[in-house]
Design an enzyme around this catalytic site. Structure first.
Site, PDB file in Angstrom:
ATOM      1  CB  CYS A 155      -0.938   0.009   1.206  1.00 23.48           C
ATOM      2  SG  CYS A 155      -2.198  -1.267   1.097  1.00 23.48           S
ATOM      3  CG  HIS A 179      -2.604   3.369   3.700  1.00 26.92           C
ATOM      4  ND1 HIS A 179      -3.432   3.260   2.610  1.00 26.92           N
ATOM      5  CD2 HIS A 179      -2.433   2.110   4.186  1.00 26.92           C
ATOM      6  CE1 HIS A 179      -3.739   1.977   2.435  1.00 26.92           C
ATOM      7  NE2 HIS A 179      -3.154   1.266   3.376  1.00 26.92           N
ATOM      8  CG  ASN A 218      -6.534  -0.673   2.861  1.00 29.51           C
ATOM      9  OD1 ASN A 218      -6.120  -0.077   1.870  1.00 29.51           O
ATOM     10  ND2 ASN A 218      -5.749  -1.362   3.674  1.00 29.51           N
TER      11      ASN A 218
HETATM   12  N1  COA Z   1     -16.450  -9.523  12.403  1.00 30.88           N
HETATM   13  C1  COA Z   1     -16.623  -9.965  13.649  1.00 30.88           C
HETATM   14  N2  COA Z   1     -15.629 -10.473  14.406  1.00 30.88           N
HETATM   15  C2  COA Z   1     -14.406 -10.508  13.848  1.00 30.88           C
HETATM   16  C3  COA Z   1     -14.156 -10.080  12.546  1.00 30.88           C
HETATM   17  C4  COA Z   1     -15.246  -9.575  11.809  1.00 30.88           C
HETATM   18  N3  COA Z   1     -15.113  -9.115  10.547  1.00 30.88           N
HETATM   19  N4  COA Z   1     -12.862 -10.239  12.274  1.00 30.88           N
HETATM   20  C5  COA Z   1     -12.289 -10.765  13.374  1.00 30.88           C
HETATM   21  N5  COA Z   1     -13.231 -10.931  14.329  1.00 30.88           N
HETATM   22  C6  COA Z   1     -13.074 -11.461  15.665  1.00 30.88           C
HETATM   23  C7  COA Z   1     -11.852 -12.330  15.813  1.00 30.88           C
HETATM   24  O1  COA Z   1     -12.126 -13.643  15.389  1.00 30.88           O
HETATM   25  C8  COA Z   1     -11.585 -12.236  17.286  1.00 30.88           C
HETATM   26  O2  COA Z   1     -12.459 -13.119  17.958  1.00 30.88           O
HETATM   27  P1  COA Z   1     -11.966 -13.944  19.241  1.00 30.88           P
HETATM   28  O3  COA Z   1     -11.592 -12.898  20.239  1.00 30.88           O
HETATM   29  O4  COA Z   1     -13.170 -14.740  19.576  1.00 30.88           O
HETATM   30  O5  COA Z   1     -10.797 -14.744  18.775  1.00 30.88           O
HETATM   31  C9  COA Z   1     -11.998 -10.817  17.643  1.00 30.88           C
HETATM   32  O6  COA Z   1     -12.855 -10.384  16.571  1.00 30.88           O
HETATM   33  C10 COA Z   1     -10.847  -9.856  17.747  1.00 30.88           C
HETATM   34  O7  COA Z   1     -10.002 -10.047  16.642  1.00 30.88           O
HETATM   35  P2  COA Z   1      -8.721  -9.191  16.424  1.00 30.88           P
HETATM   36  O8  COA Z   1      -8.021  -9.677  15.184  1.00 30.88           O
HETATM   37  O9  COA Z   1      -7.920  -9.126  17.689  1.00 30.88           O
HETATM   38  O10 COA Z   1      -9.358  -7.773  16.140  1.00 30.88           O
HETATM   39  P3  COA Z   1      -8.652  -6.396  15.999  1.00 30.88           P
HETATM   40  O11 COA Z   1      -9.242  -5.449  16.938  1.00 30.88           O
HETATM   41  O12 COA Z   1      -7.153  -6.531  15.965  1.00 30.88           O
HETATM   42  O13 COA Z   1      -9.090  -5.945  14.544  1.00 30.88           O
HETATM   43  C11 COA Z   1      -8.233  -5.777  12.313  1.00 30.88           C
HETATM   44  C12 COA Z   1      -8.730  -6.696  13.412  1.00 30.88           C
HETATM   45  C13 COA Z   1      -7.873  -6.581  11.101  1.00 30.88           C
HETATM   46  C14 COA Z   1      -9.321  -4.785  11.982  1.00 30.88           C
HETATM   47  C15 COA Z   1      -6.998  -4.995  12.846  1.00 30.88           C
HETATM   48  O14 COA Z   1      -6.076  -5.880  13.408  1.00 30.88           O
HETATM   49  C16 COA Z   1      -6.301  -4.193  11.778  1.00 30.88           C
HETATM   50  O15 COA Z   1      -6.846  -3.252  11.225  1.00 30.88           O
HETATM   51  N6  COA Z   1      -5.023  -4.498  11.513  1.00 30.88           N
HETATM   52  C17 COA Z   1      -4.227  -3.742  10.582  1.00 30.88           C
HETATM   53  C18 COA Z   1      -4.671  -4.050   9.198  1.00 30.88           C
HETATM   54  C19 COA Z   1      -4.044  -3.183   8.184  1.00 30.88           C
HETATM   55  O16 COA Z   1      -3.741  -2.057   8.407  1.00 30.88           O
HETATM   56  N7  COA Z   1      -3.895  -3.750   7.015  1.00 30.88           N
HETATM   57  C20 COA Z   1      -3.539  -3.096   5.835  1.00 30.88           C
HETATM   58  C21 COA Z   1      -2.122  -2.754   5.724  1.00 30.88           C
HETATM   59  S1  COA Z   1      -1.931  -1.872   4.252  1.00 30.88           S
END
Ligand code: COA
Length: 330
Positions: free
Chosen positions: A114, A255, A285
């Site tokens: 990205c 971003h 995104n």
């Molecule tokens: N809907 C509902 N629940 C979801 C879900 C969704 N779409 N996606 C994940 N979960 C659940 C998980 O399974 C987890 O459940 P558990 O606690 O029972 O295991 C819980 O939500 C928390 O998951 P987690 O991964 O810790 O959530 P988070 O707060 O870290 O958010 C992202 C996840 C992906 C949104 C976050 O980590 C993120 O934005 N990361 C950076 C991504 C990024 O910038 N990428 C692009 C780079 S260019």
């Protein structure tokens, strides 16, 4: 004499179809409430089957050329940042050239996750400073939904499709234009955000398809941790290279990957809402297209003034991160 690359034109393209959080609730086990609180995203635009990265890029480029009041025949070079080229080869840059004009124009694709748009701006700026090129089209275009796994709720909710294009122009003796850039890449975190299948490491096979290796895979938590550190570093280092400080920055265009990542930077730099552009709620995104989309929105809202110090910054697969510092104006 200082020759700088100034932004002479900016164009964007967003596909018409909208995928809302409510739509996603019907596809994967998720909820509008979870997506909004964890990411800030409410909806995203998705390209149709007849739309490709190059078709979106071409439309954004036409708009950027119109904005710059030049034609494709005036272009000396095309740099296309993308992670989802129409085909691995030929390049999307060559496809865009072909869709824009019959005149051959040198160009290539640039892949830096990205952060590709930031890399593209620095590449074009360096080509312009070399004195050999005067009008360069820098494109950021991705059809991320073509590699999004709609059976994986942890990534399916994040991405949208779009394209943006800048016309960068050589300007001699100007205070405006790209003042500095900061680019980084560290392959140690490569596995955190990866499309495993389809390259020489894992050519397409029945097994690679069955195990869904051609889709984007992400370790969300680790990527988040990386991004929260990388974004402020990119801003500070970019500004430092321009001899400026955070206090000199008029507008931050980060971003748009997760609202919480942007909010962390806003808190750290104690930025008032007028000094940061946020539009992730409506587009999700869109990879290399988030920055042109956000910048264009700020421009339409009258938030950009000649002389403003504008910082573009991004992070992404690689891992990569970086920034461009621009004194706005042409
Ligand atoms: N809907 C509902 N629940 C979801 C879900 C969704 N779409 N996606 C994940 N979960 C659940 C998980 O399974 C987890 O459940 P558990 O606690 O029972 O295991 C819980 O939500 C928390 O998951 P987690 O991964 O810790 O959530 P988070 O707060 O870290 O958010 C992202 C996840 C992906 C949104 C976050 O980590 C993120 O934005 N990361 C950076 C991504 C990024 O910038 N990428 C692009 C780079 S260019």
């Amino acid at each position: 004499m200082i020759t700088r690359a100034v932004v002479a034109g900016l164009g964007t393209y967003v596909p018409e179809a909208v995928l809302t959080n409510q739509d996603l609730e019907k596809i994967v086990e998720t909820s509008d409430e979870w997506i909004v609180t964890r990411t800030g995203i409410r909806e995203r635009h998705i390209a149709g089957n007849d739309e490709t990265t190059s078709s979106m890029a071409t439309e954004a480029s036409r708009r950027a050329l119109r904005d710059a009041k030049i034609t494709a025949e005036d272009l000396d070079f095309i740099v296309c940042a993308t992670n989802t080229p129409d085909t691995i080869f030929p390049s999307t840059a060559a496809r865009v050239q072909h869709q824009l004009t019959e005149k051959p124009i040198p160009g290539f694709d640039l892949q830096a996750g990205c952060t590709g748009l930031i890399y593209g701006m620095e590449t074009a700026s360096a080509l312009i400073k070399s004195g050999k090129y005067r009008n360069i089209l820098v494109i950021g275009a991705d059809k991320l939904t073509s590699i999004t796994d709609y059976e994986d709720r942890t990534t399916a909710v994040l991405f949208g499709d779009a394209a943006g294009a800048f016309v960068l122009q050589a300007n001699d003796n100007t205070e405006f234009g790209i003042l500095s850039s900061y680019l980084q890449a560290d392959g140690r975190g490569g596995d955190l955000l990866i499309q495993p299948g389809g390259g020489s490491l894992m050519p397409a096979s029945k097994e690679s398809v069955e195990t869904r290796q051609h889709y984007l895979k992400m370790n969300g938590n680790e990527t988040f941790r990386f991004a929260v550190k990388a974004l402020p570093e990119a801003v500070e280092e970019g500004l430092k290279r321009a001899g400026l400080e955070v206090g000199d920055m008029d507008l931050l265009v980060p971003h748009q990957a997760n609202l919480r990542i942007i909010d962390a930077a806003v808190r750290r730099f104690e930025l008032s809402p007028e000094r940061v552009v946020i539009n992730i709620d409506r587009y999700g995104n869109t990879s290399v297209a988030t920055i042109p989309l956000a910048l264009q929105e700020a421009r339409m809202e009258g938030r950009l003034h000649d002389g403003d110090v504008v910082v573009l910054c991004a992070f992404g697969a690689g891992l990569t991160w970086g920034s461009n510092v621009i004194r706005w104006g042409r």
